[in-house]
Motif scaffolding. Structure first.
Motif, PDB file in Angstrom:
ATOM      1  N   TRP A 134      57.633 -24.654  11.847  1.00  0.00           N
ATOM      2  CA  TRP A 134      57.213 -23.632  10.876  1.00  0.00           C
ATOM      3  C   TRP A 134      58.077 -23.698   9.624  1.00  0.00           C
ATOM      4  N   GLU A 135      59.395 -23.759   9.810  1.00  0.00           N
ATOM      5  CA  GLU A 135      60.298 -23.763   8.668  1.00  0.00           C
ATOM      6  C   GLU A 135      60.136 -25.017   7.814  1.00  0.00           C
ATOM      7  N   ILE A 136      59.967 -26.178   8.449  1.00  0.00           N
ATOM      8  CA  ILE A 136      59.856 -27.402   7.653  1.00  0.00           C
ATOM      9  C   ILE A 136      58.566 -27.415   6.834  1.00  0.00           C
ATOM     10  N   LEU A 137      57.498 -26.858   7.396  1.00  0.00           N
ATOM     11  CA  LEU A 137      56.216 -26.845   6.678  1.00  0.00           C
ATOM     12  C   LEU A 137      56.159 -25.751   5.616  1.00  0.00           C
ATOM     13  N   PHE A 138      56.570 -24.540   6.000  1.00  0.00           N
ATOM     14  CA  PHE A 138      56.308 -23.387   5.134  1.00  0.00           C
ATOM     15  C   PHE A 138      57.535 -22.878   4.357  1.00  0.00           C
ATOM     16  N   ASP A 139      58.748 -23.185   4.834  1.00  0.00           N
ATOM     17  CA  ASP A 139      59.949 -22.759   4.113  1.00  0.00           C
ATOM     18  C   ASP A 139      60.569 -23.887   3.292  1.00  0.00           C
ATOM     19  N   ARG A 140      60.529 -25.114   3.798  1.00  0.00           N
ATOM     20  CA  ARG A 140      61.129 -26.236   3.076  1.00  0.00           C
ATOM     21  C   ARG A 140      60.128 -26.896   2.127  1.00  0.00           C
ATOM     22  N   ILE A 141      59.021 -27.392   2.658  1.00  0.00           N
ATOM     23  CA  ILE A 141      57.995 -27.991   1.786  1.00  0.00           C
ATOM     24  C   ILE A 141      57.220 -26.909   1.043  1.00  0.00           C
ATOM     25  N   ARG A 142      57.171 -25.727   1.615  1.00  0.00           N
ATOM     26  CA  ARG A 142      56.463 -24.582   1.031  1.00  0.00           C
ATOM     27  C   ARG A 142      54.963 -24.844   0.874  1.00  0.00           C
ATOM     28  N   ILE A 143      54.387 -25.352   1.932  1.00  0.00           N
ATOM     29  CA  ILE A 143      52.944 -25.571   1.954  1.00  0.00           C
ATOM     30  C   ILE A 143      52.232 -24.224   1.881  1.00  0.00           C
ATOM     31  N   ASN A 144      51.244 -24.149   1.026  1.00  0.00           N
ATOM     32  CA  ASN A 144      50.440 -22.949   0.840  1.00  0.00           C
ATOM     33  C   ASN A 144      49.040 -23.228   1.391  1.00  0.00           C
ATOM     34  N   PRO A 145      48.646 -22.581   2.498  1.00  0.00           N
ATOM     35  CA  PRO A 145      47.350 -22.874   3.102  1.00  0.00           C
ATOM     36  C   PRO A 145      46.169 -22.730   2.149  1.00  0.00           C
ATOM     37  N   GLU A 146      46.244 -21.830   1.191  1.00  0.00           N
ATOM     38  CA  GLU A 146      45.140 -21.666   0.247  1.00  0.00           C
ATOM     39  C   GLU A 146      45.126 -22.793  -0.786  1.00  0.00           C
ATOM     40  N   LYS A 147      46.275 -23.090  -1.340  1.00  0.00           N
ATOM     41  CA  LYS A 147      46.371 -24.094  -2.402  1.00  0.00           C
ATOM     42  C   LYS A 147      46.324 -25.525  -1.872  1.00  0.00           C
ATOM     43  N   ASP A 148      46.895 -25.747  -0.675  1.00  0.00           N
ATOM     44  CA  ASP A 148      47.074 -27.106  -0.174  1.00  0.00           C
ATOM     45  C   ASP A 148      46.069 -27.519   0.889  1.00  0.00           C
ATOM     46  N   LYS A 149      45.139 -26.655   1.239  1.00  0.00           N
ATOM     47  CA  LYS A 149      44.152 -26.984   2.265  1.00  0.00           C
ATOM     48  C   LYS A 149      43.454 -28.303   1.943  1.00  0.00           C
ATOM     49  N   GLY A 150      43.366 -29.167   2.942  1.00  0.00           N
ATOM     50  CA  GLY A 150      42.699 -30.457   2.775  1.00  0.00           C
ATOM     51  C   GLY A 150      43.612 -31.587   2.361  1.00  0.00           C
ATOM     52  N   LYS A 151      44.857 -31.270   1.960  1.00  0.00           N
ATOM     53  CA  LYS A 151      45.803 -32.327   1.611  1.00  0.00           C
ATOM     54  C   LYS A 151      46.259 -33.047   2.882  1.00  0.00           C
ATOM     55  N   SER A 152      46.920 -34.183   2.699  1.00  0.00           N
ATOM     56  CA  SER A 152      47.305 -35.020   3.836  1.00  0.00           C
ATOM     57  C   SER A 152      48.783 -34.861   4.175  1.00  0.00           C
ATOM     58  N   ILE A 153      49.077 -34.944   5.470  1.00  0.00           N
ATOM     59  CA  ILE A 153      50.463 -34.931   5.932  1.00  0.00           C
ATOM     60  C   ILE A 153      50.647 -36.015   6.981  1.00  0.00           C
ATOM     61  N   LEU A 154      51.739 -36.753   6.871  1.00  0.00           N
ATOM     62  CA  LEU A 154      52.124 -37.749   7.864  1.00  0.00           C
ATOM     63  C   LEU A 154      53.252 -37.170   8.696  1.00  0.00           C
ATOM     64  N   ILE A 155      53.047 -37.104  10.006  1.00  0.00           N
ATOM     65  CA  ILE A 155      54.050 -36.579  10.930  1.00  0.00           C
ATOM     66  C   ILE A 155      54.604 -37.747  11.727  1.00  0.00           C
ATOM     67  N   ILE A 156      55.866 -38.096  11.454  1.00  0.00           N
ATOM     68  CA  ILE A 156      56.503 -39.207  12.150  1.00  0.00           C
ATOM     69  C   ILE A 156      57.161 -38.666  13.413  1.00  0.00           C
ATOM     70  N   GLY A 157      56.640 -39.102  14.564  1.00  0.00           N
ATOM     71  CA  GLY A 157      57.092 -38.578  15.852  1.00  0.00           C
ATOM     72  C   GLY A 157      56.151 -37.519  16.372  1.00  0.00           C
ATOM     73  N   GLY A 158      54.861 -37.820  16.393  1.00  0.00           N
ATOM     74  CA  GLY A 158      53.846 -36.822  16.703  1.00  0.00           C
ATOM     75  C   GLY A 158      53.824 -36.318  18.128  1.00  0.00           C
ATOM     76  N   ALA A 159      54.273 -37.131  19.087  1.00  0.00           N
ATOM     77  CA  ALA A 159      54.163 -36.738  20.491  1.00  0.00           C
ATOM     78  C   ALA A 159      55.395 -36.026  21.019  1.00  0.00           C
ATOM     79  N   GLY A 160      56.451 -35.927  20.209  1.00  0.00           N
ATOM     80  CA  GLY A 160      57.657 -35.231  20.637  1.00  0.00           C
ATOM     81  C   GLY A 160      57.488 -33.726  20.596  1.00  0.00           C
ATOM     82  N   GLY A 161      58.564 -33.023  20.939  1.00  0.00           N
ATOM     83  CA  GLY A 161      58.482 -31.563  20.999  1.00  0.00           C
ATOM     84  C   GLY A 161      58.150 -30.923  19.675  1.00  0.00           C
ATOM     85  N   VAL A 162      58.881 -31.290  18.613  1.00  0.00           N
ATOM     86  CA  VAL A 162      58.608 -30.704  17.301  1.00  0.00           C
ATOM     87  C   VAL A 162      57.289 -31.236  16.748  1.00  0.00           C
TER      88      VAL A 162
END
Length: 337
Positions: A135-163
């Protein structure tokens, strides 16, 4: 009370890499809860601290680690306002204080959330640390805004781990992003898809895999594996004016100058920052955990538990750490007391 700890940093295969012992039940301070713990989970931070915090020394009293817990509030400090005795809670703890691998723990109420009512204790125990981190990395650090950024792309390195597992869900279901996750084995690829990834790419040749999926660049990148190892790859794949964030630290200086021509941004995320420094917004973790609990209860998010061990024993913590250290775990491991 019974606790599991260690007196020196040993390989997990050693007999005394973890020991069971008796210690006094802690007394809550003014803002603290005394929690009788029902279940915990293990995270990479656990084995990293076990491996490094007591090198070349033998502690007089074993060190108790563990930073994920579910339990019942048994007593409260005089200034506690958010919880009452009998409340079911979950939290990720404070890295500067005694951990959760014990029958009881004291914890600042401001970093505690209500346990999701629809989840078992082991299902809930695996969520706090990874949920807060994602939550913090997406919304506090990158500050992704669901309204403004909807549909944009994100690459998650380490997708199957806990985080990575919970980050996929949050990025897809809350932020509305197009999610690309890394995995290479059939079982990890399938796990990432179950969490909601739109594309799963091979981390062994990441640039080619992302571009074969149809993305020349991506808007956001989060690294849950190794900042240094993936730095040049992330620099190449990030979109101009995009944002990269990582939780993994760096043994060498990060070459931020490589982002200059793209005017791209970079952020670190450490889930313990708020509790470690008692920041002005420390209670935000209480708020985030409650939001996550509601999202789990309404079915928007799902638990990431993938293995449960039974019993507060040294052997169970050895087993859990050995699995984590293998680097092949999928989702999270819980230990139910």
């Amino acid at each position: 009370m019974k606790a599991i700890g260690f007196k020196t940093s040993l390989p997990i295969t050693e007999e005394e890499s973890f020991v069971a012992f008796e210690t006094a039940k802690p007394i809550p301070g003014s803002h603290d809860l005394l929690v009788k713990i029902s279940a915990v989970s293990v995270n990479p931070v656990d084995f990293k601290i076990r491996q490094n915090s007591a090198k070349d020394t033998v502690l007089e009293t074993p060190k108790i680690i563990g930073w994920d817990a579910v339990g019942i509030v048994e007593a409260v400090g005089e200034n506690v306002r958010l919880f009452e005795v009998g409340d079911s809670v979950f939290y990720a703890g404070d890295i500067t204080k005694q951990g959760s691998n014990a029958e009881y723990q004291i914890i600042d109420e401001r970093i505690v959330g209500k346990k999701p009512t629809s989840l078992t204790i082991e299902e809930a125990a695996v969520i706090p640390l990874t949920g807060l981190t994602a939550w913090e990395i997406l919304f506090d650090r990158i500050r992704i805004n669901p309204e403004k950024d909807k549909g944009k792309s994100i690459l998650i390195i380490g997708g199957a781990g806990g985080v990575g597992s919970i980050a996929i869900q949050l990025a897809k279901k809350i932020a509305g992003l197009m999610v690309i996750a890394t995995a290479s084995r059939p079982e990890t690829i399938d796990w990432c898809k179950q969490q909601g990834a739109d594309f799963v790419v091979d981390h062994k040749d990441l640039i080619a895999s992302v571009r074969e999926a149809g993305f020349q660049y991506v808007d956001f990148i989060v690294d849950f594996v190794d900042t240094n190892a993936y730095w040049d790859t992330m620099v190449e794949l990030i979109k101009p004016q995009g944002h990269i964030a990582s939780i993994t630290g760096s043994s060498d200086p990060v070459a931020l100058n490589k982002l200059k021509n793209k005017s791209a941004s970079f952020s670190w995320e450490l889930m313990y920052t708020r509790s470690m420094f008692e920041t002005d917004d420390i209670q935000e973790q209480h708020t985030i955990l409650n939001k996550i609990a509601d999202l789990l209860d309404d079915g928007t998010l799902k638990t990431t538990v993938n293995k449960t061990l039974i019993g507060l024993t040294a052997d169970n913590f050895k087993k859990a750490h050995e699995l984590l250290e293998s680097g092949k775990t999928i989702g999270k491991i819980a230990i139910k007391f």
